[in-house]
Design an enzyme around this catalytic site. Structure first.
Site, mmCIF file in Angstrom:
data_model
loop_
_atom_site.group_PDB
_atom_site.id
_atom_site.type_symbol
_atom_site.label_atom_id
_atom_site.label_comp_id
_atom_site.label_asym_id
_atom_site.label_seq_id
_atom_site.Cartn_x
_atom_site.Cartn_y
_atom_site.Cartn_z
ATOM 1 N N SER A 22 1.121 -1.140 -0.098
ATOM 2 C CA SER A 22 -0.253 -0.225 -0.215
ATOM 3 C C SER A 22 0.865 1.162 0.185
ATOM 4 O O SER A 22 1.800 1.635 1.076
ATOM 5 C CB SER A 22 -1.345 0.356 1.629
ATOM 6 N N LYS A 46 -2.917 2.238 -2.563
ATOM 7 C CA LYS A 46 -2.962 2.966 -1.356
ATOM 8 C C LYS A 46 -3.901 3.213 -0.364
ATOM 9 O O LYS A 46 -5.212 2.637 -1.087
ATOM 10 C CB LYS A 46 -2.410 4.501 -1.839
ATOM 11 N N CYS A 132 -3.369 4.664 11.867
ATOM 12 C CA CYS A 132 -3.520 5.910 11.881
ATOM 13 C C CYS A 132 -3.904 6.625 13.577
ATOM 14 O O CYS A 132 -4.654 5.573 14.183
ATOM 15 C CB CYS A 132 -5.212 6.112 10.792
ATOM 16 N N LYS A 167 -4.043 -4.388 9.230
ATOM 17 C CA LYS A 167 -2.026 -4.030 9.082
ATOM 18 C C LYS A 167 -1.259 -3.941 10.133
ATOM 19 O O LYS A 167 -2.135 -2.649 10.506
ATOM 20 C CB LYS A 167 -1.755 -3.670 8.091
ATOM 21 N N THR A 195 5.621 0.976 8.737
ATOM 22 C CA THR A 195 6.861 1.882 8.839
ATOM 23 C C THR A 195 6.853 2.001 10.551
ATOM 24 O O THR A 195 5.728 1.886 10.951
ATOM 25 C CB THR A 195 6.982 2.861 7.929
HETATM 26 C C1 LIG Z 1 5.685 5.860 0.062
HETATM 27 C C2 LIG Z 1 4.835 5.553 0.792
HETATM 28 C C3 LIG Z 1 4.076 5.781 1.428
HETATM 29 C C4 LIG Z 1 2.745 4.346 2.020
HETATM 30 N N1 LIG Z 1 1.960 4.283 2.164
HETATM 31 C C5 LIG Z 1 1.331 3.661 2.769
HETATM 32 C C6 LIG Z 1 -0.421 3.735 3.112
HETATM 33 O O1 LIG Z 1 -0.955 4.841 2.457
HETATM 34 N N2 LIG Z 1 -1.102 2.603 3.577
HETATM 35 C C7 LIG Z 1 -0.306 1.455 4.288
HETATM 36 O O2 LIG Z 1 -1.204 0.995 5.266
HETATM 37 N N3 LIG Z 1 1.012 1.834 4.309
HETATM 38 C C8 LIG Z 1 1.631 2.808 3.757
HETATM 39 N N4 LIG Z 1 2.842 2.640 3.698
HETATM 40 C C9 LIG Z 1 3.365 1.660 4.069
HETATM 41 C C10 LIG Z 1 4.093 0.370 3.494
HETATM 42 O O3 LIG Z 1 3.097 -0.272 2.340
HETATM 43 C C11 LIG Z 1 4.876 -0.208 3.997
HETATM 44 O O4 LIG Z 1 4.208 -1.681 5.155
HETATM 45 C C12 LIG Z 1 6.236 -0.219 5.337
HETATM 46 O O5 LIG Z 1 6.400 0.969 3.404
HETATM 47 C C13 LIG Z 1 7.082 -1.453 4.664
HETATM 48 O O6 LIG Z 1 7.865 -1.502 3.228
HETATM 49 P P1 LIG Z 1 8.706 -1.782 2.894
HETATM 50 O O7 LIG Z 1 9.842 -0.903 3.646
HETATM 51 O O8 LIG Z 1 9.260 -2.433 1.881
HETATM 52 O O9 LIG Z 1 8.340 -0.277 2.090
HETATM 53 C C14 LIG Z 1 3.525 3.433 2.737
HETATM 54 C C15 LIG Z 1 5.345 3.707 2.664
HETATM 55 C C16 LIG Z 1 5.718 3.936 1.896
HETATM 56 C C17 LIG Z 1 7.083 4.462 1.771
#
Ligand SMILES: Cc1cc2nc3c(=O)[nH]c(=O)nc-3n(C[C@H](O)[C@H](O)[C@H](O)COP(=O)(O)O)c2cc1C
Length: 307
Positions: A22, A46, A132, A167, A195
Site C-alpha cells: 500500500s 494506497k 492511524c 495490517k 513503517t
Molecule cells: C511512500 C510510502 C507511502 C505509504 N503509504 C501507505 C499507505 O497509504 N497505507 C499503508 O497501509 N501503508 C503505507 N506505507 C507502508 C508500506 O505499505 C509498507 O508497509 C512499509 O513501507 C514497509 O515496507 P517497505 O520497507 O518494503 O517499504 C507507505 C510506505 C511508503 C514508503
C-alpha cells in the site's frame, strides 16, 4: 522444473505470493506502460479514507541509511471518487486487488468498507491500516491498543465476507498481542509490518528533514524488524501472515517466507524500480528450482530452528 507459485488465504487463491504494498504502487492502475501488473500476486491499493485527503505539507520524504522516512499523510481521492472512477478499472485487470482502508474513527473505517461493498466490483478483500491516530481516544494509533483492534476488526467482519487482513504497526510494545486480538475478532490474515517511527534532522537548518518532524521509516533498514515480527506472529497466530518491510530481492522474500509468512509485499523498492516485484518473483522461482522445491508454499515457516 515447474514451480507451483499459488498461495491461498481464506477462499482466495493468489497466482503467486508477491504483492505490492500500500502507498508504493498508487491505485495499481497507473503502471500500464511500466510493468505488467497482471503478473503480480496482488495489488494492495494506497490507503482509502472516507474524505479525500491532500496529505501532509512537503517535504514529506527523506532518504536515510538503507531506507527512507515518509510522512505522506494518506493522500488519496476519498472513497466516493475511488468507487466511481478507480474500482471499475480493476474489471479489466487479471490480478487480485486488495483495497487498503484507513480512518481516524471506527465509523470512518466502516463507512469506507460499506461504500466499497455497496457497488459491484471484483476486489478480493481489504487490508486495514490501523496505524492511524484514533481521534476518539486522543490521537493514539488504533493498532497500539488490542481492545480497539478487536472491536474494529469485529465490526468490519460483520460487514464483509471478503478477505479481511489487519495490517499491524511495529510501533507497539507487543505486536503479538495486537495480532491475536485481530485473529480472535475474525480477521483472515495479518500483514506485518507498517513503517517504524523515525526521524532525521538537517544539521544546517536544525530542522527535521520532513515537515511533520517524525515520520515512517521503511526500506532495507527495517527488514530485520519485519522478519522478527513475522516470525513471532506466525508462531502465535492461527491465521496466515503476510510479510512486509525492506524486501528488495528474491533472497529477502525467501527469508520472510522461511520466517513464517505466506506471502510478501514489496514497498519502498517500487519507488526505485516499479518492476522490481516481478524480478523478485523470478528470483524466488529460481531459488525453488535450484533447491528442488515444487511449491513456493512449502517454504512458509520452513526454517531450521535452534534446538
Ligand atoms: C511512500 C510510502 C507511502 C505509504 N503509504 C501507505 C499507505 O497509504 N497505507 C499503508 O497501509 N501503508 C503505507 N506505507 C507502508 C508500506 O505499505 C509498507 O508497509 C512499509 O513501507 C514497509 O515496507 P517497505 O520497507 O518494503 O517499504 C507507505 C510506505 C511508503 C514508503
Amino acid at each position: 522444473m515447474p514451480v507451483n507459485t499459488e498461495i491461498r488465504i481464506g477462499d482466495t487463491v493468489f497466482k503467486n505470493p508477491v504483492f505490492v504494498a500500500s502507498g508504493t504502487f498508487g491505485y495499481g492502475t497507473e503502471t500500464d506502460d511500466l510493468i505488467c501488473a497482471d503478473k503480480l500476486g496482488a495489488i494492495v491499493t494506497k490507503s482509502i479514507t472516507f474524505h479525500p485527503r491532500e496529505g501532509n505539507p512537503p517535504p514529506r520524504i527523506v532518504e536515510t541509511p538503507s531506507g527512507m522516512i515518509n510522512s505522506i499523510g494518506l493522500a488519496n481521492l476519498g472513497v466516493e471518487k475511488f468507487t466511481a472512477e478507480i474500482l471499475p478499472l480493476y474489471d479489466s485487470m487479471n490480478t487480485e486487488v486488495i483495497v487498503n482502508i484507513a480512518g481516524t474513527t471506527v465509523e470512518e473505517y466502516l463507512k469506507v468498507l460499506e461504500k466499497v461493498e455497496s457497488v459491484p466490483n471484483r476486489v478480493c478483500g481489504y487490508e486495514i491500516n490501523i496505524s492511524c491516530p484514533n481521534v476518539a481516544r486522543g490521537g493514539i494509533e488504533f493498532g497500539v491498543d488490542p481492545e480497539i483492534t478487536r472491536s474494529l476488526t469485529a465490526q468490519l467482519r460483520e460487514r464483509t465476507d471478503r478477505l479481511l487482513i489487519m495490517k499491524l504497526s511495529p510501533n507497539v510494545t507487543d505486536i503479538v498481542e495486537i495480532g491475536r486480538a485481530a485473529e480472535d475478532a475474525g480477521a483472515d490474515a495479518l500483514s506485518a509490518i507498517n513503517t517504524v517511527i523515525g526521524m532525521s534532522i538537517d544539521i544546517a537548518s536544525r530542522r527535521s528533514s520532513i515537515a511533520t518532524e517524525l515520520g515512517g521509516l521503511s526500506g532495507p533498514a527495517i527488514r530485520p524488524v519485519g522478519i522478527a515480527s513475522v516470525y513471532r506472529l506466525s508462531r502465535a497466530a492461527g491465521i496466515p501472515v503476510i510479510g512486509i518491510g525492506g524486501i528488495t530481492s528474491g533472497r529477502d522474500a525467501v527469508e520472510y517466507l522461511l520466517a513464517g509468512s505466506i506471502g510478501i509485499q514489496v514497498g519502498t523498492a517500487n519507488l526505485r524500480d516499479p518492476g522490481i516485484a516481478l524480478v523478485i518473483l523470478d528470483e524466488l522461482i529460481s531459488y525453488c528450482q535450484k533447491q528442488g522445491i515444487e511449491s513456493v508454499s512449502l517454504l512458509t515457516g520452513a526454517m531450521d530452528e535452534a534446538s
